[in-house]
Design an enzyme around this catalytic site. Sequence first.
Site, PDB file in Angstrom:
ATOM      1  CE  LYS A 108      -4.319  -1.915   1.615  1.00  0.00           C
ATOM      2  NZ  LYS A 108      -3.905  -3.362   1.606  1.00  0.00           N
TER       3      LYS A 108
HETATM    4  C1  LIG Z   1      -4.491  -4.424   0.857  1.00  0.00           C
HETATM    5  C2  LIG Z   1      -3.718  -5.688   0.754  1.00  0.00           C
HETATM    6  C3  LIG Z   1      -4.062  -6.696  -0.184  1.00  0.00           C
HETATM    7  C4  LIG Z   1      -5.270  -6.590  -1.098  1.00  0.00           C
HETATM    8  O1  LIG Z   1      -5.120  -5.598  -2.094  1.00  0.00           O
HETATM    9  P1  LIG Z   1      -6.423  -5.050  -2.856  1.00  0.00           P
HETATM   10  O2  LIG Z   1      -5.929  -3.945  -3.719  1.00  0.00           O
HETATM   11  O3  LIG Z   1      -7.347  -4.566  -1.763  1.00  0.00           O
HETATM   12  O4  LIG Z   1      -7.006  -6.172  -3.619  1.00  0.00           O
HETATM   13  C5  LIG Z   1      -3.269  -7.836  -0.237  1.00  0.00           C
HETATM   14  N1  LIG Z   1      -2.215  -8.011   0.592  1.00  0.00           N
HETATM   15  C6  LIG Z   1      -1.854  -7.071   1.496  1.00  0.00           C
HETATM   16  C7  LIG Z   1      -0.701  -7.335   2.396  1.00  0.00           C
HETATM   17  C8  LIG Z   1      -2.586  -5.881   1.619  1.00  0.00           C
HETATM   18  O5  LIG Z   1      -2.229  -4.970   2.531  1.00  0.00           O
END
Ligand SMILES: *Cc1c(COP(=O)(O)O)cnc(C)c1O
Length: 482
Positions: A108
């Site tokens: 993120k």
């Molecule tokens: C947010 C997140 C996801 C999922 O990503 P999306 O864009 O919501 O599909 C997967 N793995 C981790 C570690 C995350 O923080």
Amino acid sequence: MQYQSTRNPNTVVSSSEAILRGLAPDGGLFVPQEFPKADLQAWRSLSYPELAQQVLAGFLTNYDPEFLRGAAQTTYGAAFGGKAGHLEQVRDGLYALELWHGPTCAFKDYALQLMPKLLVQAKKNLGRGETTRILVATSGDTGKAALAGYAGLEGIEIAVFYPNAGTSEIQRLQMATQQGDNVAVYAVNGNFDDAQTGVKRVFGDASVASELEKRNIRLSSANSINWGRLVPQIVYYFYSYFRLVEQGGVAWGQPVDFCVPTGNFGDILAGYYAKRMGLPVGRLVCASNRNNVLTDFIRTGTYDARRTFYKTTSPSMDILVSSNLERLLYHVSGDAGKVAGWMRELSVNGKYTVDEATLTAIQESFACGCADDGEGAAEIHARFAQDHYLCDPHTAVAFCVAEASRSAAPMVVLSTASPFKFPRDVLAALGGEVPAGDFAAMAALTAATGWQAPESLRMLDRMPVRFDTVIEPAGIRDAALR
Ligand SMILES: *Cc1c(COP(=O)(O)O)cnc(C)c1O
């Protein structure tokens, strides 16, 4: 380039407006009206920041290109330790795109390190002088990534609400030790839903808005449906393809499959955008944990959110309504009226079924699969035992699904979090004794594997705790008004 709502083609805005508003007034999401064409030959030799600038410039046409160049440099240079878009070979034909070398050790960061800069600039582009106050409800990862992204920015304040005793010790300390004058962090007595419901209520409370307006403050959210969070994620699909060619993993122009651990469908959708821009993407494999609503949807065309919600060891994928799927529905059907209808059915009946043509179009680009906690843990063990590769529980779900979905093309698994963010579960999966505290577990994981924990996590127990306020859900309103 202009943006429109997924639910109404007549709601058309600029890229700055799309980023400032987040959600369209009709409840839809903003989508680009066209896809800029990738210049693969010119892009293949660019550094990550340079490539990011090119991709951003194609979509954010009312931003000054010089601003985008600077933002991409400061975001993806030193802050990612020179490892933005790092690709690691796991075994023959199987690769990990490690997206956790940023400041908070989860993917993120790619979006949340950049989007705050895009928001500040959007306000300048639109001549807006108010203070923006960001409210975030988080189950763990998003809160820290947002705090790190928004800390210290002019004209922005951020308050984060997390469930008291609902996060890991590391996640709590990541948030409680956050530096910066414009940040606030609250533990809420209750679970994630209590925190989220409380924050949503504040967003819908007209008295809060009018009280804040007197102080020239406007509320905003940092959540993943904002276009500013999606666009930075397109870059690493291109970057990893070029690295794969360099490493001899694929011949130039030949397709690569990507397997993505999915929750809100943002990360994998960015891969679809890369494909539409001209990247040779074979299949995008959507990997879900036990909350496998997307697996069922991609197989059958029926999205049914009326099901048991499971808490798993991959909490960032514990989602029953994947918001960004709405964008894909628009792109494949091209029909905002249909999308609005499906979303209405979802909110009224908890389910909808798309037509045959839409399902076929989705299945042309997407494959899918799911794995539960036990299968994920076995995968962590197998990848380490066979390949000496260590992965976190989210990435493990994707490795599981990737194996079952291999085609003739090379497979890149998006690795979304450092295994040291979840040291207890990873250690347990490896069969190790799990000590009581997270920091002891981190040390034990290093001892068991030889892998080093990121310094930004190891140093947390030496950082001063700045925030230890615990509030009731009813107190979120007051906290938001402070
Ligand atoms: C947010 C997140 C996801 C999922 O990503 P999306 O864009 O919501 O599909 C997967 N793995 C981790 C570690 C995350 O923080």
